[in-house]
Design a protein around this motif. Structure first.
Motif: not given
Length: 160
Positions: A30-32, A92, A95, A98-99, A103
Motif C-alpha cells: 500500500r505504497y504511493c 503518480v 497510485c 496501490t492506494t 489517489y
C-alpha cells in the motif's frame, strides 16, 4: 458532534468485522510514490482555515482591510495548494493501483482546484476594472455598471 458520531459509528461497525479481515494487505503493498497523504492533510488544514474565513466574512460588516488582505493571502496559498495537489496527482497514476482511495480523492480535489482557479481567473478582469474605474462593473448607488443586470438581486455576490 457530527465528527464524533461518525468516529463512534466507525469504531462500533469495525468491531463487527473479524480481526483478520480488518487490514488484509501488507503495508509494503500500500505504497504511493508521492506524499499524497501529507498533501491531503494540508488540504484538510486549508479546509479548517476556510471555515474560519467563511464565518468571519459572513458576520463582519464591513470587512476590515486586514481581514481582506489576510483572506487574499490565503487565496494565494490555496492556489499553491491546488497546484501542488494537481502536480502530485498527475505524476503518480500508478497510485490508483496501490492506494486507490487516496489517489481518487486527490484526483477529485485536483479537478475541483482547477475549476476554482478557472472561475477566479474569469473574475480577475472584473476586479481590476472595479479597482481602476470604480463603479464601472457594479455601482450599487446609481444601479448601473456592466454587471448590474446579472447581479441586480444579489449585489456584490462576486466581490470580497
Amino acid at each position: 458532534m457530527l465528527h464524533y458520531c461518525i468516529a463512534h459509528l466507525a469504531y462500533h461497525f469495525s468491531r463487527q468485522l473479524p480481526k483478520r479481515s480488518r487490514a488484509k494487505l501488507p503495508k509494503s503493498s500500500r505504497y504511493c510514490g508521492q506524499p499524497l497523504l501529507i498533501n491531503l492533510t494540508s488540504f484538510i488544514i486549508f479546509t479548517f482555515i476556510m471555515t474560519g474565513f467563511t464565518v468571519v466574512l459572513t458576520l463582519m460588516d464591513p470587512v476590515s482591510h486586514e481581514v481582506k488582505v489576510t483572506f487574499h493571502m490565503y487565496g494565494v496559498g490555496s492556489f499553491a495548494q491546488g497546484i501542488i495537489t494537481t502536480a502530485f496527482t498527475v505524476t503518480v497514476p500508478q497510485c490508483a493501483n496501490t492506494t486507490p482511495e487516496l489517489y481518487y480523492l486527490s484526483l477529485v480535489l485536483s479537478v475541483l482546484s482547477v475549476l476554482a482557479t478557472v472561475f477566479i481567473v474569469f473574475l480577475i478582469p472584473f476586479w481590476l476594472a472595479e479597482v481602476l474605474y470604480p463603479g464601472m462593473v457594479l455601482n450599487g448607488r446609481s444601479q448601473s455598471g456592466v454587471c448590474h443586470k446579472p447581479v441586480a438581486s444579489y449585489p456584490y455576490l462576486w466581490h470580497v
